[in-house]
Design a protein around this motif. Sequence first.
Motif, PDB file in Angstrom:
ATOM      1  N   TYR A  58      -9.747  10.299  -7.468  1.00  0.00           N
ATOM      2  CA  TYR A  58     -10.359  11.569  -7.871  1.00  0.00           C
ATOM      3  C   TYR A  58     -10.407  12.550  -6.707  1.00  0.00           C
ATOM      4  CZ  TYR A  58     -14.695  10.315  -5.398  1.00  0.00           C
ATOM      5  OH  TYR A  58     -15.611   9.977  -4.432  1.00  0.00           O
ATOM      6  N   HIS A  59     -10.277  12.042  -5.492  1.00  0.00           N
ATOM      7  CA  HIS A  59     -10.381  12.847  -4.271  1.00  0.00           C
ATOM      8  C   HIS A  59      -9.004  13.374  -3.904  1.00  0.00           C
ATOM      9  CE1 HIS A  59     -11.256  13.768  -0.034  1.00  0.00           C
ATOM     10  NE2 HIS A  59     -12.530  13.735  -0.361  1.00  0.00           N
ATOM     11  N   THR A  60      -8.939  14.623  -3.477  1.00  0.00           N
ATOM     12  CA  THR A  60      -7.622  15.175  -3.136  1.00  0.00           C
ATOM     13  C   THR A  60      -6.979  14.440  -1.967  1.00  0.00           C
ATOM     14  OG1 THR A  60      -8.730  16.853  -1.786  1.00  0.00           O
ATOM     15  CG2 THR A  60      -8.084  17.491  -4.019  1.00  0.00           C
ATOM     16  N   GLY A  61      -7.783  13.884  -1.063  1.00  0.00           N
ATOM     17  CA  GLY A  61      -7.217  13.222   0.111  1.00  0.00           C
ATOM     18  C   GLY A  61      -6.260  12.109  -0.248  1.00  0.00           C
ATOM     19  N   ALA A  62      -6.727  11.147  -1.053  1.00  0.00           N
ATOM     20  CA  ALA A  62      -5.890   9.991  -1.380  1.00  0.00           C
ATOM     21  C   ALA A  62      -4.649  10.409  -2.153  1.00  0.00           C
ATOM     22  CB  ALA A  62      -6.704   8.977  -2.181  1.00  0.00           C
ATOM     23  N   LYS A  63      -4.855  11.205  -3.189  1.00  0.00           N
ATOM     24  CA  LYS A  63      -3.731  11.558  -4.060  1.00  0.00           C
ATOM     25  C   LYS A  63      -2.696  12.410  -3.349  1.00  0.00           C
ATOM     26  CE  LYS A  63      -4.988  12.791  -8.211  1.00  0.00           C
ATOM     27  NZ  LYS A  63      -6.082  13.426  -7.531  1.00  0.00           N
ATOM     28  N   MET A  64      -3.157  13.354  -2.542  1.00  0.00           N
ATOM     29  CA  MET A  64      -2.210  14.244  -1.882  1.00  0.00           C
ATOM     30  C   MET A  64      -1.432  13.512  -0.774  1.00  0.00           C
ATOM     31  SD  MET A  64      -2.851  16.448  -3.990  1.00  0.00           S
ATOM     32  CE  MET A  64      -4.157  17.132  -5.000  1.00  0.00           C
ATOM     33  N   HIS A  65      -2.051  12.522  -0.133  1.00  0.00           N
ATOM     34  CA  HIS A  65      -1.279  11.718   0.809  1.00  0.00           C
ATOM     35  C   HIS A  65      -0.225  10.891   0.070  1.00  0.00           C
ATOM     36  CE1 HIS A  65      -3.060  12.669   4.590  1.00  0.00           C
ATOM     37  NE2 HIS A  65      -4.277  12.288   4.259  1.00  0.00           N
ATOM     38  N   TRP A  66      -0.562  10.368  -1.078  1.00  0.00           N
ATOM     39  CA  TRP A  66       0.412   9.614  -1.883  1.00  0.00           C
ATOM     40  C   TRP A  66       1.586  10.493  -2.296  1.00  0.00           C
ATOM     41  CZ3 TRP A  66       1.044  10.796  -7.260  1.00  0.00           C
ATOM     42  CH2 TRP A  66       2.000  10.014  -7.897  1.00  0.00           C
ATOM     43  N   MET A  67       1.346  11.778  -2.482  1.00  0.00           N
ATOM     44  CA  MET A  67       2.389  12.652  -3.017  1.00  0.00           C
ATOM     45  C   MET A  67       3.603  12.761  -2.101  1.00  0.00           C
ATOM     46  SD  MET A  67       0.455  15.711  -5.043  1.00  0.00           S
ATOM     47  CE  MET A  67      -0.149  15.446  -6.722  1.00  0.00           C
ATOM     48  N   GLY A  68       3.437  12.504  -0.803  1.00  0.00           N
ATOM     49  CA  GLY A  68       4.610  12.482   0.071  1.00  0.00           C
ATOM     50  C   GLY A  68       5.552  11.353  -0.292  1.00  0.00           C
ATOM     51  N   SER A  69       4.996  10.205  -0.658  1.00  0.00           N
ATOM     52  CA  SER A  69       5.808   9.079  -1.119  1.00  0.00           C
ATOM     53  C   SER A  69       6.327   9.331  -2.523  1.00  0.00           C
ATOM     54  CB  SER A  69       4.974   7.786  -1.096  1.00  0.00           C
ATOM     55  OG  SER A  69       4.601   7.449   0.217  1.00  0.00           O
ATOM     56  N   PHE A  70       5.498   9.919  -3.359  1.00  0.00           N
ATOM     57  CA  PHE A  70       5.887  10.254  -4.726  1.00  0.00           C
ATOM     58  C   PHE A  70       7.132  11.134  -4.746  1.00  0.00           C
ATOM     59  CE2 PHE A  70       5.255  13.667  -8.001  1.00  0.00           C
ATOM     60  CZ  PHE A  70       5.618  12.926  -9.121  1.00  0.00           C
ATOM     61  N   LEU A  71       7.213  12.067  -3.811  1.00  0.00           N
ATOM     62  CA  LEU A  71       8.347  12.998  -3.777  1.00  0.00           C
ATOM     63  C   LEU A  71       9.674  12.279  -3.637  1.00  0.00           C
ATOM     64  CD1 LEU A  71       9.141  16.043  -3.687  1.00  0.00           C
ATOM     65  CD2 LEU A  71       8.963  15.889  -1.196  1.00  0.00           C
ATOM     66  N   VAL A  72       9.685  11.129  -2.952  1.00  0.00           N
ATOM     67  CA  VAL A  72      10.940  10.404  -2.723  1.00  0.00           C
ATOM     68  C   VAL A  72      11.000   9.102  -3.526  1.00  0.00           C
ATOM     69  CG1 VAL A  72      11.344  11.385  -0.438  1.00  0.00           C
ATOM     70  CG2 VAL A  72       9.918   9.333  -0.654  1.00  0.00           C
ATOM     71  N   GLY A  73      10.105   8.964  -4.501  1.00  0.00           N
ATOM     72  CA  GLY A  73      10.143   7.778  -5.356  1.00  0.00           C
ATOM     73  C   GLY A  73       9.735   6.506  -4.659  1.00  0.00           C
ATOM     74  N   GLY A  74       8.863   6.604  -3.664  1.00  0.00           N
ATOM     75  CA  GLY A  74       8.417   5.417  -2.946  1.00  0.00           C
ATOM     76  C   GLY A  74       7.344   4.653  -3.710  1.00  0.00           C
TER      77      GLY A  74
END
Length: 529
Positions: free
Chosen positions: A219-235
Amino acid sequence: MIITQILARNASMYRDKTALVERTPSLNLRKSITWEEFYTTSNRFANALTKKDIQKGEKIVQLMTNCLEWLPIYFGILYSGAWAVPLNFRFESDKILLCTNIAEAKVFIFGEEFIERIKAVRDELEKSVHLWIFTGPKALCPDWAVQYETFIEPESGNEPPDIDLDIEDDAALYFTSGTTGDPKAVLLTHRNLEHACYIEHAHHGQTHDDIFLCIPPLYHTGAKMHWMGSFLVGGKCILLKGVTPKWIIEAVSEELCTIAWLLVPWAHDILIAIENKELDLSKFMLSQWRLMHAGAQPVPPSLIENWKKYFPDQDYDTNYGLTESTGPGCVHLGLENASRIGPIGLPGIDWEAKIVDKQGNHLFANESGELIVKGPGVMKEYYKNPVATAETLKDGWLYTGDIARYDKDGFIWLVDRKKDMIIYGGENIFPVEIENFFQNNEKIKDIAVIGIPDDRLGEIPAGIISVKPGCMLCESDIIEFQQELPRYKQLKKIFFGDVPRNPTGKIEKPKLRRIYAEDKRKDIRKLLR
């Protein structure tokens, strides 16, 4: 590129590869889904919402602890054109009611942990909420809700609904709190969310082969937005349910994680476990762990110095951000500056930062002032709060309320945090909420709550209590009385004494910090010598 398009691309490029893994060490359970399953589940949910006549721009509350369903539900909301409204799972009934009413949410998604909290305010929530979706076991589903798995039956459709989404469209409401403790709704656009993906990737260079360990709440932007760097490359992402040093190290080892974002208390506990011989690092596969980054509260330099003793080849980064900047990254130290322990760093990619005085004049080295930032992650507004928006957004600049200074090399150091807010293990605590609670005790004349430095948790809440004449209170009485508070808001230190107030009736907290907190800082400095 809208982040729903990124998910579609990942499903096409990495169809059968694992996207998300849920680990529950306490139950010895492990579940996972592929990128194709992630994508199709999100679309089924989006289609099921549209069949219930959920329109673009309507709001959907998401009150869930981290689980395998969290992110597919979040993306399903976005695919439907609705706004995602994640709520802090620590919120009590009154805050759940307040935030849901501000959002005017039409749909409410919740897990089994929240049934009783919702029941307490459901009659009032029924004014706006038309659909309740329960993500827990079917056997526990309340009769006034529909169970999630039933709701997204396969006939819902595996392709996204025909909703016209634009990068400038509004996407999500993330609730934060002002210095009074009242939650404010931060409105983020699809462009804000897209930028979070690209800046996190630019800062930490994730590849498809990186594996991200996600522990903080989604629910916190910190965790999700850090994950989004991996999400961008399908990690791949590992969602760890439960936090102990052993569980963290086991997850890194067994899942071959390469990146982990840790809160200070977790890193501190890992070091203690190593030093006490509770963890033998030689028994784990850790050589692939290339990056540990930390944030959400000031990171003690001594912590990183000790960390590097045990992980000398590991990169380190610290990140500064806030919900209003779509999470971390507006200022960050940078992998290339890991040897500089102490500052929060420099402006992030595509960000500008300045330190200004009360008149808005730019300050320079060793002059303290307010940190302001400008960039693609700046929120659109505080939803339904034009006064707060005008105070915080000026000429495109986000006024953070944090006091900072430059050093001689231009690196930014935090000096103080927003007014009286206490950051306890990465969670924000607002003293007025605790003070108001204790005012219900008939024997208490006055109370002030301040933060006292703690080497592990950053700060702990401490109360200075003035007792009414003729009454008696002891520490055990206070401990018993505060059991109705959420555990993280309970006082960890209790002092009995006078509570000074100025002529306008405001508590003189700087004076109290000098009396009670400064001695603690001196004690910590002695321990570090």
